[in-house]
Design a protein around this motif. Sequence first.
Motif, PDB file in Angstrom:
ATOM      1  N   ALA A 266      23.471  22.953 -17.323  1.00  0.00           N
ATOM      2  CA  ALA A 266      22.784  21.788 -17.863  1.00  0.00           C
ATOM      3  C   ALA A 266      23.651  20.539 -17.839  1.00  0.00           C
ATOM      4  O   ALA A 266      23.174  19.443 -17.523  1.00  0.00           O
ATOM      5  CB  ALA A 266      22.314  22.082 -19.288  1.00  0.00           C
ATOM      6  N   GLU A 267      24.927  20.670 -18.177  1.00  0.00           N
ATOM      7  CA  GLU A 267      25.797  19.488 -18.173  1.00  0.00           C
ATOM      8  C   GLU A 267      25.941  18.920 -16.768  1.00  0.00           C
ATOM      9  O   GLU A 267      25.957  17.699 -16.572  1.00  0.00           O
ATOM     10  CB  GLU A 267      27.160  19.835 -18.763  1.00  0.00           C
ATOM     11  N   ARG A 270      22.668  17.126 -15.959  1.00  0.00           N
ATOM     12  CA  ARG A 270      22.574  15.839 -16.654  1.00  0.00           C
ATOM     13  C   ARG A 270      23.447  14.785 -15.952  1.00  0.00           C
ATOM     14  O   ARG A 270      23.012  13.641 -15.749  1.00  0.00           O
ATOM     15  CB  ARG A 270      23.011  16.010 -18.110  1.00  0.00           C
ATOM     16  N   ILE A 283      15.608  23.645 -15.483  1.00  0.00           N
ATOM     17  CA  ILE A 283      16.417  24.845 -15.710  1.00  0.00           C
ATOM     18  C   ILE A 283      15.639  25.798 -16.611  1.00  0.00           C
ATOM     19  O   ILE A 283      15.168  25.402 -17.687  1.00  0.00           O
ATOM     20  CB  ILE A 283      17.773  24.486 -16.343  1.00  0.00           C
ATOM     21  N   THR A 296      14.273  23.493 -19.684  1.00  0.00           N
ATOM     22  CA  THR A 296      14.924  22.209 -19.903  1.00  0.00           C
ATOM     23  C   THR A 296      14.780  21.372 -18.642  1.00  0.00           C
ATOM     24  O   THR A 296      15.011  21.871 -17.533  1.00  0.00           O
ATOM     25  CB  THR A 296      16.416  22.391 -20.225  1.00  0.00           C
TER      26      THR A 296
END
Length: 308
Positions: A266-267, A270, A283, A296
Motif C-alpha cells: 500500500a505504501e 500511495r 489492493i 483499498t
Amino acid sequence: MGSYFEIRLGSTTPGAVELATRALDLVDRLEAQLTVYSEDSEVSRLNRTAHLGPVAVEPGLFGLLEQATELSRSTGGAYDVTSGALSEAWGFVRGPKRVPSPEALAEARSRTGWRHLRLDRGARAATFDVEGLRINLGSIGKGYAIDRAADVIRGHWLPTSALVHGGQSSLFALGSPPGRFGGRWEIALRNPFAPENPLGVLRLRNRALGTSGAAFQRFEVDGRSYGHILDPRLGVPADGPASVTVLAPTSAEADALSSALFLLGAEGARALVARRPEIGVVIVEEGAADRSCRVTTFGLNEDDFTAA
C-alpha cells in the motif's frame, strides 16, 4: 507469454473478422519473438550472446527493454526484467518447481539485476555486463502484445472500439463499448477467495488493466507454500496481498506495475500514485472473516470503481 488472447469488437464493425485476425496474427509473431521457451526466439538469442558484446535488437523489442529498465529504476528494482535466472532456479520456467539450494540461489542472484543490462539507443543494441543474465518478459510481454494488438485496431480505416484480453489478468479497453458513445467498458473486480462474488466494477476507456496475485499459483515443499511472484531484490517468492490491480495508460505498464506493487504494498502504491496521477491501484487483502476481503484503492474515483 503462455496465455490465450481474445479481441471483442462490435458485431457491426466493418471487416471485424479480418481486423481481429490481423491483430491476433501479430500477437503470434510477438510470442515467437519474446518467448524464452524457444531457442530460436530473439530473446533467447539475446540471452545467449549479449554478454559477448552489443547485439542489435528489433525496434519494438528495444523500446520494450527501455520501458522495462525505466520501470525497474522507478520501482527500486521491485520489477526487474532480468530476473530470468531466478525464475529458472525456482523451476518457474521449465519446472519442476523447487526450492533452490543456498548456493544455487546465490549463483542465480549474481546473474540478476537490471543495471547489468546496457542499452545503446544510437546503435539500438543491448549488452550484458555478466554472462548468464536472463531476460524474461513474462511479467510485461503479455501487456506489450495487448498494446500492439490495440495499435492494429487503432489503425483500422474506421474508428473502432475494442476490448483486448490477454488471459484473465490483462486487458486494454479501447474507446467506448459499442452503442455507448462516451461510455466506459465495465470490468468485474475478481474476488480471489470467492470468484463467483465480484468485489466491484472497474470502468475503463482508453486504459489498461493488469492484475497480479499469488493466491492460485503456488507450490508446497515440506509443508511451506511458495507463490510464483519472485522478489528480484531478494531472489525469493514474496508474500503479498491476495491481488493487486493496476490501471495505466498501457498494458505493458499495468502488468509490470501490478507485479512491483505486489511487493511494495500500500505504501508503494500511495507513493506511485502521488507521482503518477494517471495510475490507479486496487489492493485486495484477506479480511478477518472467512472468505471476506479488504479492498483499498489509490488514485481512483467513483467513475473509475464502484465496490459491490
